[in-house]
Enzyme design. Structure first.
Site, mmCIF file in Angstrom:
data_model
loop_
_atom_site.group_PDB
_atom_site.id
_atom_site.type_symbol
_atom_site.label_atom_id
_atom_site.label_comp_id
_atom_site.label_asym_id
_atom_site.label_seq_id
_atom_site.Cartn_x
_atom_site.Cartn_y
_atom_site.Cartn_z
ATOM 1 N N ARG A 183 0.810 -1.234 0.000
ATOM 2 C CA ARG A 183 0.000 0.000 0.000
ATOM 3 C C ARG A 183 0.844 1.286 0.000
ATOM 4 O O ARG A 183 0.418 2.311 0.554
ATOM 5 C CB ARG A 183 -0.969 0.056 1.182
ATOM 6 C CG ARG A 183 -1.986 -1.022 1.233
ATOM 7 C CD ARG A 183 -2.938 -1.031 0.049
ATOM 8 N NE ARG A 183 -3.658 -2.267 0.079
ATOM 9 C CZ ARG A 183 -3.230 -3.391 -0.511
ATOM 10 N NH1 ARG A 183 -2.111 -3.411 -1.229
ATOM 11 N NH2 ARG A 183 -3.918 -4.509 -0.422
ATOM 12 N N SER A 234 -10.601 0.347 3.287
ATOM 13 C CA SER A 234 -9.938 0.150 4.584
ATOM 14 C C SER A 234 -9.373 1.465 5.096
ATOM 15 O O SER A 234 -8.691 2.179 4.360
ATOM 16 C CB SER A 234 -8.794 -0.857 4.442
ATOM 17 O OG SER A 234 -9.322 -2.121 4.106
ATOM 18 N N GLU A 308 -4.374 4.119 6.263
ATOM 19 C CA GLU A 308 -4.279 3.945 4.814
ATOM 20 C C GLU A 308 -4.991 5.127 4.143
ATOM 21 O O GLU A 308 -4.532 5.645 3.133
ATOM 22 C CB GLU A 308 -4.943 2.614 4.407
ATOM 23 C CG GLU A 308 -4.898 2.354 2.922
ATOM 24 C CD GLU A 308 -5.409 0.972 2.547
ATOM 25 O OE1 GLU A 308 -5.126 -0.017 3.247
ATOM 26 O OE2 GLU A 308 -6.114 0.883 1.526
HETATM 27 C C1 LIG Z 1 -15.288 -0.065 -1.259
HETATM 28 C C2 LIG Z 1 -13.802 0.135 -1.386
HETATM 29 C C3 LIG Z 1 -12.976 -0.976 -1.467
HETATM 30 C C4 LIG Z 1 -11.570 -0.818 -1.583
HETATM 31 N N1 LIG Z 1 -10.780 -1.921 -1.666
HETATM 32 C C5 LIG Z 1 -9.442 -1.786 -1.840
HETATM 33 C C6 LIG Z 1 -8.604 -2.933 -1.976
HETATM 34 O O1 LIG Z 1 -9.035 -4.061 -1.964
HETATM 35 N N2 LIG Z 1 -7.269 -2.735 -2.151
HETATM 36 C C7 LIG Z 1 -6.720 -1.472 -2.196
HETATM 37 O O2 LIG Z 1 -5.502 -1.349 -2.381
HETATM 38 N N3 LIG Z 1 -7.495 -0.374 -2.049
HETATM 39 C C8 LIG Z 1 -8.840 -0.489 -1.881
HETATM 40 N N4 LIG Z 1 -9.624 0.616 -1.733
HETATM 41 C C9 LIG Z 1 -9.011 1.950 -1.646
HETATM 42 C C10 LIG Z 1 -8.901 2.679 -2.999
HETATM 43 O O3 LIG Z 1 -9.892 2.252 -3.889
HETATM 44 C C11 LIG Z 1 -7.552 2.463 -3.648
HETATM 45 O O4 LIG Z 1 -6.508 2.812 -2.770
HETATM 46 C C12 LIG Z 1 -7.411 3.276 -4.952
HETATM 47 O O5 LIG Z 1 -6.301 2.782 -5.651
HETATM 48 C C13 LIG Z 1 -7.243 4.770 -4.697
HETATM 49 O O6 LIG Z 1 -7.268 5.410 -5.955
HETATM 50 P P1 LIG Z 1 -7.990 6.824 -6.155
HETATM 51 O O7 LIG Z 1 -7.782 7.224 -7.573
HETATM 52 O O8 LIG Z 1 -9.397 6.765 -5.708
HETATM 53 O O9 LIG Z 1 -7.120 7.734 -5.197
HETATM 54 P P2 LIG Z 1 -7.591 9.001 -4.335
HETATM 55 O O10 LIG Z 1 -8.484 8.538 -3.231
HETATM 56 O O11 LIG Z 1 -8.119 10.061 -5.229
HETATM 57 O O12 LIG Z 1 -6.195 9.475 -3.731
HETATM 58 C C14 LIG Z 1 -5.492 8.678 -2.800
HETATM 59 C C15 LIG Z 1 -4.058 9.216 -2.721
HETATM 60 O O13 LIG Z 1 -3.445 9.027 -4.003
HETATM 61 C C16 LIG Z 1 -2.966 10.275 -4.502
HETATM 62 N N5 LIG Z 1 -3.122 10.261 -5.971
HETATM 63 C C17 LIG Z 1 -4.230 9.931 -6.674
HETATM 64 N N6 LIG Z 1 -3.975 9.988 -7.990
HETATM 65 C C18 LIG Z 1 -2.686 10.376 -8.104
HETATM 66 C C19 LIG Z 1 -1.806 10.636 -9.199
HETATM 67 N N7 LIG Z 1 -2.225 10.508 -10.478
HETATM 68 N N8 LIG Z 1 -0.526 11.036 -8.946
HETATM 69 C C20 LIG Z 1 -0.091 11.180 -7.671
HETATM 70 N N9 LIG Z 1 -0.861 10.966 -6.593
HETATM 71 C C21 LIG Z 1 -2.133 10.567 -6.806
HETATM 72 C C22 LIG Z 1 -3.823 11.340 -3.836
HETATM 73 O O14 LIG Z 1 -3.141 12.590 -3.827
HETATM 74 C C23 LIG Z 1 -3.991 10.731 -2.444
HETATM 75 O O15 LIG Z 1 -2.844 10.988 -1.673
HETATM 76 C C24 LIG Z 1 -11.017 0.484 -1.629
HETATM 77 C C25 LIG Z 1 -11.871 1.619 -1.569
HETATM 78 C C26 LIG Z 1 -13.245 1.437 -1.452
HETATM 79 C C27 LIG Z 1 -14.126 2.645 -1.394
#
Ligand SMILES: Cc1cc2nc3c(=O)[nH]c(=O)nc-3n(C[C@H](O)[C@H](O)[C@H](O)COP(=O)(O)OP(=O)(O)OC[C@H]3O[C@@H](n4cnc5c(N)ncnc54)[C@H](O)[C@@H]3O)c2cc1C
Length: 317
Positions: A183, A234, A308
């Site tokens: 992560r 999480s 996380e």
């Molecule tokens: C129902 C549910 C289930 C989930 N299950 C999992 C799972 O099984 N495994 C898992 O790993 N995660 C899980 N997640 C968490 C999440 O979906 C992941 O971590 C996902 O990869 C986050 O991506 P995002 O684009 O939504 O990031 P955001 O929430 O928009 O951002 C998260 C972080 O990433 C940074 N960021 C985003 N895009 C960029 C970029 N292009 N460049 C630099 N920094 C960036 C942001 O600045 C922030 O610090 C889950 C979430 C939900 C709601």
């Protein structure tokens, strides 16, 4: 921290000149899976790595706060919003296939592509390795920086290089230099490295087996996670095995917090490592539960939970 500027006049001129879409005093709530949070002073939608570099170059020369927003599925935005510039990539979502044979594909996936959809597209083309991603919400860029994973798979297993914007320039970093771990990655700890996409290498697989894995992961989610509830997945990472063999949800459960509520926020009765928004939860209420879980688990088991979820904006103490 240096004094912050709240006058974006010359940025707005630049964006208008370059025809980069933006909004002022933009509510962020609809960009988050929690459906919680205030507004950004400016919300910008760069359509290419070059536009992203333009914004970064402008910001690097000024005392202004920036936040790179992906799919908003792993963040908690403060009720007072974000006093600065939020950058939300809006690149083309098409896969760029660089090389393809019957048993191998080398493909570039843009940061703004929907992560589950990219997994579905490549799986449907008969390539194996991204089945797990079909169940993880968010943008592909967010999943790179987070080294997203589940069911024994992580994104780092298929990445060969990552493209970023840093110091106002587009750069390519080999996977081995990205410090991918559970992560996290180099980019998670370097907020001035904005990811624009990644190059992946996948091998061909048996289509029925690929489809069966996707279905299996989908069912496991349905059976283990809160359904039809707003959350950010999480809240805490699981402890490393040398600290505890227990998962974070078990530690929170054993601390007596299953189903505990604060206003509209609840430590999920179905999965204790999720906090769910029961409708009208505020960021302050979710934050109260995060702090409560941290302190109760510490008192109960002597284990320090590691977050996380990323807090965005100001939360006080
Ligand atoms: C129902 C549910 C289930 C989930 N299950 C999992 C799972 O099984 N495994 C898992 O790993 N995660 C899980 N997640 C968490 C999440 O979906 C992941 O971590 C996902 O990869 C986050 O991506 P995002 O684009 O939504 O990031 P955001 O929430 O928009 O951002 C998260 C972080 O990433 C940074 N960021 C985003 N895009 C960029 C970029 N292009 N460049 C630099 N920094 C960036 C942001 O600045 C922030 O610090 C889950 C979430 C939900 C709601």
């Amino acid at each position: 921290m240096a004094a912050q500027i709240r006058d974006y006049g010359d940025l707005l001129n630049l964006l208008t000149q370059q025809q980069v879409p933006f909004e002022l005093a933009a509510p962020l709530v609809k960009y988050t899976s929690f459906r919680i949070g205030g507004a950004a002073d400016v919300l910008v939608f760069p359509r290419s790595a070059e536009e992203l570099a333009l914004i970064q170059s402008w910001a690097n020369e000024r005392p202004v706060r920036t936040f790179l927003l992906g799919g908003g599925s792993n963040i908690l935005i403060s009720d007072s919003g974000f006093p600065g510039i939020v950058v939300h990539p809006a690149f083309s979502e098409d896969l760029r296939i660089d090389h393809q044979t019957a048993d191998h594909i080398s493909v570039f996936v843009a940061a703004s592509a929907k992560a589950p959809l990219s997994g579905k597209k490549l799986s449907a083309m008969g390539f194996a390795g991204l089945e797990f991603l079909t169940t993880i919400p968010g943008q592909f860029g967010g999943s790179i920086i987070q080294n997203a994973g589940c069911y024994g798979h992580e994104l780092k297993d298929v990445i060969t290089s990552v493209e970023i914007v840093a110091a106002g320039k587009v750069q390519k970093i080999a996977a081995g230099a990205c410090a991918f771990e559970y992560r996290t990655s180099l980019f998670k700890n370097e907020p001035n490295m904005w990811v624009t996409g990644a190059q992946l290498d996948l091998g061909a697989g048996s289509q029925p087996e690929i489809n069966a894995r996707i279905e299996d992961y989908k069912q496991r989610r349905i059976n283990s996670q809160p359904r039809n509830r707003r959350s950010a997945g999480s809240i805490f990472k699981n402890p490393v095995p040398s600290v505890s063999e227990k998962k974070s949800w078990q530690l929170i459960d054993e601390a007596g917090l299953r189903g505990h509520t604060c206003g509209g926020a609840e430590i999920s009765a179905e999965h204790c490592n999720f906090i769910v928004n029961n409708g009208e939860a505020t960021a302050a209420e979710v934050y109260t539960l995060i702090r409560l879980a941290e302190s109760r688990v510490w008192e109960n088991s002597g284990i320090k939970l590691e977050r996380e979820v990323v807090l965005v904006g100001d939360f006080g103490q």
